[in-house]
Scaffold this motif. Structure first.
Motif: not given
Length: 177
Positions: A93-106, A132-146
């Motif tokens: 929060e700052w004067p007059g507003g702000g931002v709420v953040t959620g980190i969706g990660w287990t 490192s990712l091997k060929p064909g491998e995938s990962i994802r980051s945490p889900r973010i909601l702001q």
């Protein structure tokens, strides 16, 4: 990325896929959110509102941290558990507003909020990512909601957050949460 038109929310997840024939270079220091916010000149410093996640009698009680110029607040859960020692939801929060953040990660996420040079630098991601990712491998980051909010009502951002969660995030069965 989803931008909600009925609430001031944005929701995203980063995805990494190795489409090449060799291992990728090492991935580390990936921040799912890395933003600078210029709240304007203010007499009061920004305030970081969080919930205690201590496994004690004061669990989930709110507490505040002032962020005067030059201050950096870093936080993360412990033992790889998403809300042990730190809550993955916070309101800046700052004067007059702000931002709420959620980190969706287990798992082991990390976040930092720094107030410097008239700006607030907010980052969050996976704390111990080093792979490192091997060929064909995938990962994802945490889900973010702001969710950016304006006004001076201290309860408004939390009601707006609940409305966004109920409308867009909470699973539904026959249209009901």
């Amino acid at each position: 990325c989803r931008i909600y038109t009925d609430t001031p929310g944005v929701d995203w997840t980063l995805h990494f896929t190795n489409t090449g024939q060799a291992d990728t270079p090492v991935l580390e220091q990936v921040k799912a959110v890395d933003v600078k916010i210029w709240p304007g000149s203010a007499v009061k410093p920004p305030v970081l509102h969080r919930l205690k996640a201590t496994s004690g009698v004061d669990d989930w009680l709110p507490y505040d941290t002032d962020l005067p110029a030059g201050h950096k607040e870093e936080f993360a859960p412990t033992a790889g558990r998403s809300s042990m020692g730190a809550c993955p939801f916070f309101n800046l929060e700052w004067p007059g507003g702000g931002v709420v953040t959620g980190i969706g990660w287990t798992g082991q996420w990390c976040a930092s909020v720094e107030h410097a040079d008239g700006a607030i630098h907010l980052q969050a991601g996976m704390q111990n990512l080093h792979l490192s990712l091997k060929p064909g491998e995938s990962i994802r980051s945490p889900r973010i909601l702001q969710l950016q909010w304006t006004g001076n009502d201290p309860f408004y951002p939390y009601n707006l957050w609940r409305r966004t969660m109920l409308s867009h995030i909470v699973p539904k069965l026959d249209g009901q949460p």
